[in-house]
Design a protein around this motif. Structure first.
Motif, PDB file in Angstrom:
ATOM      1  N   ILE A 189     -54.765 -21.862 -19.623  1.00 21.61           N
ATOM      2  CA  ILE A 189     -53.452 -21.634 -19.009  1.00 21.61           C
ATOM      3  C   ILE A 189     -53.611 -20.508 -17.997  1.00 21.61           C
ATOM      4  O   ILE A 189     -54.258 -19.490 -18.284  1.00 21.61           O
ATOM      5  N   PHE A 190     -53.047 -20.685 -16.813  1.00 22.13           N
ATOM      6  CA  PHE A 190     -53.101 -19.659 -15.765  1.00 22.13           C
ATOM      7  C   PHE A 190     -51.793 -18.873 -15.788  1.00 22.13           C
ATOM      8  O   PHE A 190     -50.708 -19.453 -15.781  1.00 22.13           O
ATOM      9  N   SER A 191     -51.904 -17.548 -15.835  1.00 27.98           N
ATOM     10  CA  SER A 191     -50.711 -16.697 -15.876  1.00 27.98           C
ATOM     11  C   SER A 191     -50.840 -15.568 -14.869  1.00 27.98           C
ATOM     12  O   SER A 191     -51.912 -14.976 -14.710  1.00 27.98           O
ATOM     13  N   THR A 192     -49.733 -15.266 -14.203  1.00 27.34           N
ATOM     14  CA  THR A 192     -49.674 -14.103 -13.303  1.00 27.34           C
ATOM     15  C   THR A 192     -48.767 -13.018 -13.876  1.00 27.34           C
ATOM     16  O   THR A 192     -48.447 -12.058 -13.187  1.00 27.34           O
ATOM     17  N   GLY A 194     -49.205 -11.643 -17.331  1.00 27.16           N
ATOM     18  CA  GLY A 194     -49.727 -11.221 -18.628  1.00 27.16           C
ATOM     19  C   GLY A 194     -50.004 -12.393 -19.552  1.00 27.16           C
ATOM     20  O   GLY A 194     -50.001 -13.551 -19.144  1.00 27.16           O
ATOM     21  N   ARG A 195     -50.226 -12.062 -20.819  1.00 30.00           N
ATOM     22  CA  ARG A 195     -50.609 -13.069 -21.802  1.00 30.00           C
ATOM     23  C   ARG A 195     -49.487 -14.082 -22.001  1.00 30.00           C
ATOM     24  O   ARG A 195     -48.368 -13.711 -22.339  1.00 30.00           O
ATOM     25  N   PRO A 196     -49.798 -15.363 -21.823  1.00 30.55           N
ATOM     26  CA  PRO A 196     -48.757 -16.387 -22.001  1.00 30.55           C
ATOM     27  C   PRO A 196     -48.428 -16.573 -23.477  1.00 30.55           C
ATOM     28  O   PRO A 196     -49.326 -16.663 -24.323  1.00 30.55           O
ATOM     29  N   LYS A 197     -47.150 -16.609 -23.782  1.00 31.36           N
ATOM     30  CA  LYS A 197     -46.683 -16.845 -25.145  1.00 31.36           C
ATOM     31  C   LYS A 197     -46.072 -18.237 -25.223  1.00 31.36           C
ATOM     32  O   LYS A 197     -45.387 -18.673 -24.312  1.00 31.36           O
ATOM     33  N   SER A 222     -58.761 -11.807 -17.413  1.00 32.85           N
ATOM     34  CA  SER A 222     -57.580 -11.395 -16.656  1.00 32.85           C
ATOM     35  C   SER A 222     -57.796 -10.020 -16.040  1.00 32.85           C
ATOM     36  O   SER A 222     -58.629  -9.237 -16.492  1.00 32.85           O
ATOM     37  N   MET A 223     -57.015  -9.747 -14.996  1.00 28.40           N
ATOM     38  CA  MET A 223     -57.056  -8.466 -14.309  1.00 28.40           C
ATOM     39  C   MET A 223     -55.655  -8.170 -13.799  1.00 28.40           C
ATOM     40  O   MET A 223     -55.072  -8.992 -13.090  1.00 28.40           O
ATOM     41  N   PHE A 228     -56.823 -16.413 -16.537  1.00 29.81           N
ATOM     42  CA  PHE A 228     -56.858 -17.673 -17.264  1.00 29.81           C
ATOM     43  C   PHE A 228     -57.047 -17.397 -18.751  1.00 29.81           C
ATOM     44  O   PHE A 228     -57.863 -16.560 -19.132  1.00 29.81           O
ATOM     45  N   TYR A 229     -56.311 -18.138 -19.570  1.00 33.63           N
ATOM     46  CA  TYR A 229     -56.343 -17.973 -21.022  1.00 33.63           C
ATOM     47  C   TYR A 229     -56.783 -19.303 -21.628  1.00 33.63           C
ATOM     48  O   TYR A 229     -56.055 -20.288 -21.587  1.00 33.63           O
ATOM     49  N   GLY A 230     -58.029 -19.303 -22.159  1.00 28.81           N
ATOM     50  CA  GLY A 230     -58.686 -20.530 -22.549  1.00 28.81           C
ATOM     51  C   GLY A 230     -58.444 -20.972 -23.972  1.00 28.81           C
ATOM     52  O   GLY A 230     -57.523 -20.517 -24.661  1.00 28.81           O
TER      53      GLY A 230
END
Length: 313
Positions: A189-192, A194-197, A222-223, A228-230
């Motif tokens: 999941i791509f997030s701009t 922070g961590r996607p919930k 992430s930075m 990206f959250y795999g």
């Protein structure tokens, strides 16, 4: 516009229809519907006769790829012969033209955000097209499954996450619509922000990933809240929600896991569809695969490593 792969069919032959499902930015978006031709089939709209349908999203870093790539065809045919229709779709490639943003991180993030967003929008549009044709195609609209490889897996996961959190883009889906499942080969999941919930109730998800994937993060990269959250991160979120999933993790495997499950694990994918999607299994399965004669590889990568792996000139 419609074409059919062949005109003379033997019974139980896999056949393909090519259809235009949308036009976006002067680009015609097409899909291929693969199904099993049965000369003895009779019209039957009972729930037991309806088939699951897998919507496939190809990979290519949002810069390339084809819905009818020869590498995918054996997988499509295996799914159809296993009782699952396949719809393989075009989608807009937001990173096809990268000129002028080399080295500009802000522009790269914006381009990635746009590429993921428009791919998801096109996937939702294709979903609506399949739902609208489900009766004619003898497809169960409650058993529409998203499946993707690499960028396609990102798109599939992003679409289901967007549906769960009630994103604006997901509002185009039919009221109370739910996907039957998601199958992601090396996705994230791509997030701009922070961590996607996760929110709501996700569909059963099957995750394939290698721990040495330098193209799509196995866990997360992430930075400053962008990344990206795999698969490992997603599995942890599903644990917290108590949601069913199947996580197939391969130690030290690289980005080849974006393709190898389609070649080597089609039976396992069909089993997941039967147990988790059709029969509603409520369990979590984690398969940790170690290749005994394999070689160890790097498992920690920076955001720049991932960008270099995908978009280095």
């Amino acid at each position: 516009m419609m074409s059919v792969a062949t005109t003379l069919y033997a019974q139980n032959t896999v056949v393909k229809q090519s259809l235009c499902y949308a036009e976006r930015e002067h680009q015609q978006l097409s899909l291929d519907h693969y199904t099993l031709f049965d000369s003895e089939a009779k019209a039957d709209d009972s729930a037991e006769s309806l088939r699951p349908c897998l919507i496939f999203v190809f990979g290519g870093g949002f810069a390339g790829g084809e819905r009818d790539n020869e590498a995918y065809i054996p997988f499509f045919e295996a799914m159809v012969r296993g009782g699952v229709d396949v719809v393989s779709i075009d989608y807009r490639l937001g990173l096809r033209m990268l000129a002028g943003i080399d080295g500009d991180v802000r522009m790269m993030v914006g381009a990635l955000r746009n590429a993921v967003d428009i791919a998801v929008q096109d996937l939702y549009t294709a979903t609506n097209y399949v739902v609208e044709h489900s009766e004619a195609w003898n497809i169960n609209p409650r058993q529409i499954i998203l499946c993707g490889s690499s960028a396609g897996a990102i798109t599939a996961l992003q679409a289901e996450w967007g549906r769960c959190i009630g994103s604006e883009a997901a509002q185009v889906l039919p009221e109370e619509f739910r996907y039957g499942g998601v199958i992601a080969c090396a996705g994230a999941i791509f997030s701009t922000s922070g961590r996607p919930k996760w929110a709501g109730e996700p569909a059963p998800i099957m995750l394939f990933h290698g721990t040495s994937d330098s193209n799509v993060p196995y866990n997360c990269a992430s930075m400053f809240g962008v990344g990206f959250y795999g698969s490992e991160y997603i599995a942890g979120q599903l644990d917290k929600l108590g949601s069913p999933y199947y996580f197939y993790s391969v130690a030290y495997a690289d980005h080849s896991i974006a393709i190898t499950p389609l070649v080597e694990q089609s039976d396992l994918i069909l089993q997941f569809i039967d147990e988790y999607v059709v029969r509603g299994a409520q369990r979590r399965t984690i398969a940790e695969v170690v290749v005994l004669n394999g070689t160890k590889g790097k498992t920690r990568f920076s955001v720049m490593d991932y960008l270099q792996s995908n978009y280095a000139r």
